[in-house]
Design a protein around this motif. Structure first.
Motif, PDB file in Angstrom:
ATOM      1  N   SER A  73       0.404  -1.138  -0.332  1.00  0.00           N
ATOM      2  CA  SER A  73      -0.267   0.052   0.306  1.00  0.00           C
ATOM      3  C   SER A  73       0.683   0.938  -0.022  1.00  0.00           C
ATOM      4  N   GLY A  80       0.297  -2.657   8.471  1.00  0.00           N
ATOM      5  CA  GLY A  80      -0.159  -4.029   7.798  1.00  0.00           C
ATOM      6  C   GLY A  80      -0.996  -4.335   9.169  1.00  0.00           C
ATOM      7  N   THR A  83      -3.169  -2.701  11.625  1.00  0.00           N
ATOM      8  CA  THR A  83      -4.868  -2.798  11.015  1.00  0.00           C
ATOM      9  C   THR A  83      -5.487  -4.569  10.988  1.00  0.00           C
ATOM     10  N   PRO A 104      -6.470  -5.731   6.367  1.00  0.00           N
ATOM     11  CA  PRO A 104      -6.207  -5.266   5.205  1.00  0.00           C
ATOM     12  C   PRO A 104      -6.152  -6.459   4.125  1.00  0.00           C
TER      13      PRO A 104
END
Length: 592
Positions: A73, A80, A83, A104
């Motif tokens: 990303s 990541g 998340t 993600p």
């Protein structure tokens, strides 16, 4: 009291106060249905063992994906992972599916990379917060079932496009250590892959391809040895060990904090709100679509209970809000991880909760070793993930179904790769709607039929029946008008409407123009078989008012035909009288 009001009771002065609490109670019940409750864990005593095992399994599978999607990303592996932990836990508890696993995803990578390139990595937390609020609002407004309007070719088309984009986004990670820096390459995945290959370091590329080959081999061979072996984790571990033992140039993930950061509210003012809101709307749309599609897929894999789409949106929105407070990225339901969860035996939310706790344990226990993982190893995981997203059998079925579905599928995939995922979905829906309307238009039938009776009469050749079938929509209205108005010199036209299934305002208006146009030509129009559901529309648009006489409306064809024959007999009699008598007769009032 008049007959019109005899059946109506007089309004009670106490009606309003009693109705208000009823509405409030209904609103409260709807709001309560969006919140977690004891019913979510009703079967936990029976399913907890399978849920624990499934949670550990999917946690192991999710680790390399969370790290890889964070890097792809344009952010960090840490973001990541955060998340996957925070959003995964919140969505598990608050969402509308019993087995959905969130975090993600590759689809979100496709949207986030241009945002990072244009707005900077610091803007992602604010975009995530705004998108989360939008998704929560969508759930509260009961928009969860809107995803049902997305046609299957569009879903598969953007899935193929996402898979191609994810695959191409890994190319910069294996060409050189510098190519993964956000902003150095184009935001378009195809252009970025070409740029990185043009500037590739041959020596680094050879090392990276070797790492990718090891990961791919482990992911392909490990399930053949035993289905429970996490091939991606084994491959990453092998590459990480080899990178430590051998002097390799492979870039590593880098330092990962050994604890979660303290939560803080992203900086957001009026100026940044105006700039970031379009991006947040795109992220929110994707989060809602992918989460609901994933939940629908999970519901079809096993008997895991019903899915509440509105609650799922609320849960996913809160999950993204929570991730933003810890500096994370937007989260959605992950189809691949959810499928692993269900197939591993998950039947309740406990499995997704355990998955988040497993990832949390990695942060506190194994942050050091995780930071030593080469980026090329994560690229290998995502290469395989992208390939596995494409179901060749499904693609073959769509291509062989109809030409319209094949075109919709191909264009959706192409636009996803070349432009934008949300734009691709919108264009795909519009294209599918166009083909559907064209198909409806072609199915609308109108035929001019001569009178065929068991007992024919002289003059039947002056009567034509017009049979309507199917749907009369705006897409076919002009064609129907031209067909009917091409009728030859006849005395009576009977519009047979009992087989007409659907009529819209444009179709009703065309019927009105047909009646008026034929009457102006001196042709008497009779209407037979108006269905109850069409009567109000035809009356409101003026179809019935355009008739010469209110008695020209019939239920059965035999009655309409007999009336038409009476008109023909009178017309023939008028044509046969002497001219002077005909003039005198014309001065007399005409019958119905």
């Amino acid at each position: 009291m008049t007959p019109d009001t005899a059946g109506l009771a007089a309004p009670s002065p106490t009606a309003a106060p009693t109705a208000s609490p009823g509405r409030a109670a209904a609103a409260l019940a709807r709001m309560r249905s969006l919140l977690p409750g004891p019913a979510d864990y009703r079967d936990l005593r029976r399913t907890w063992k399978g849920d624990l095992l499934a949670g550990v399994t999917v946690g192991i599978v999710a680790l390399p994906l969370a790290l890889g999607f964070g890097v792809s990303s344009g952010l960090t592996a840490e973001q990541g992972l955060i998340t996957a932990i925070v959003a995964g836990l919140l969505a598990a508890v608050l969402g509308g599916s019993n087995v959905q696993v969130s975090g993600p995803t590759g689809a979100m990578v496709v949207v986030l990379l241009p945002i990072v390139a244009t707005q900077g990595a610091g803007a992602v937390a604010a975009v995530t917060l705004l998108a989360g609020v939008i998704v929560v609002a969508a759930g509260a407004l009961r928009l969860g079932r809107v995803v049902g309007i997305i046609p299957w070719p569009v879903i598969e088309g953007f899935t193929l496009g996402i898979a191609c984009t994810i695959f191409l986004q890994q190319v910069p990670l294996i060409t050189s250590a510098e190519q993964a820096i956000p902003g150095e390459l184009s935001t378009n995945a195809v252009a970025a892959a070409v740029q990185s290959l043009a500037a590739a370091d041959p020596s680094y590329l050879a090392w990276a391809l070797g790492a990718v080959a090891i990961v791919v081999a482990c992911m392909v061979l490990a399930p053949r040895i035993h289905p429970s072996i996490p091939g991606s984790l084994v491959g990453i571990a092998v590459v990480a060990v080899l990178a430590l033992v051998l002097p390799s140039p492979l870039a590593r993930i880098g330092t990962i904090p050994s604890e979660l950061p303290a939560p803080s509210l992203p900086v957001l003012d009026l100026q940044s709100l105006r700039v970031l809101l379009p991006a947040a709307l795109t992220v929110a749309a994707l989060a809602a679509i992918e989460s609901l599609l994933s939940a629908r897929v999970a519901g079809g894999l096993a008997d895991t209970g019903s899915v509440d789409p509105d609650r799922e949106l609320v849960g996913q929105g809160v999950a993204s809000i929570g991730a933003s407070l810890f500096g994370g990225m937007p989260a959605t339901g992950a189809i691949a991880r959810t499928s692993v969860n269900v197939r591993a035996g998950a039947r309740s939310r406990l499995a997704a909760v355990v998955h988040a706790l497993v990832l949390l344990a990695v942060v506190y226990v194994a942050a050091g070793p995780v930071g030593m993982i080469p980026l090329a190893a994560l690229a290998g995981v995502l290469f395989v993930t992208a390939v596995r997203m494409v179901q060749v059998a499904t693609v073959r079925m769509i291509v062989r179904s109809t030409r319209a579905d094949a075109i919709t599928f191909a264009l959706t995939a192409l636009i996803t790769v070349s432009v934008d995922l949300v734009v691709a979905v919108l264009i795909g829906i519009v294209l599918a709607a166009f083909f559907a309307l064209r198909s409806i238009s072609r199915s609308s039938g109108v035929a001019l039929e001569p009178i065929r009776s068991a007992e024919p009469e002289q003059g039947d050749e002056e009567i034509v029946a017009v049979r309507f079938t199917g749907q009369l929509f705006f897409t076919s209205a002009e064609r129907v008008f031209d067909t009917v108005m091409a009728v030859g010199p006849v005395t009576v036209v009977i519009l047979r409407m009992s087989a007409l299934e659907l009529v819209d305002a444009s179709g009703a208006r065309i019927l009105s123009e047909i009646v008026s146009g034929l009457e102006r030509r001196g042709i008497t129009v009779l209407i037979k078989g108006v269905q109850d559901q069409h009567a109000e529309l035809l009356r409101g648009v003026g179809v019935l008012r355009a008739l010469r006489h209110h008695k020209h409306l019939f239920v059965g064809f035999d009655d309409a035909l007999e009336h038409a024959r009476s008109h023909v007999r009178r017309a023939r009699a008028t044509r046969e009288v002497p001219p002077t008598r005909g003039i005198a007769a014309a001065k007399q009032p005409a019958g119905a």
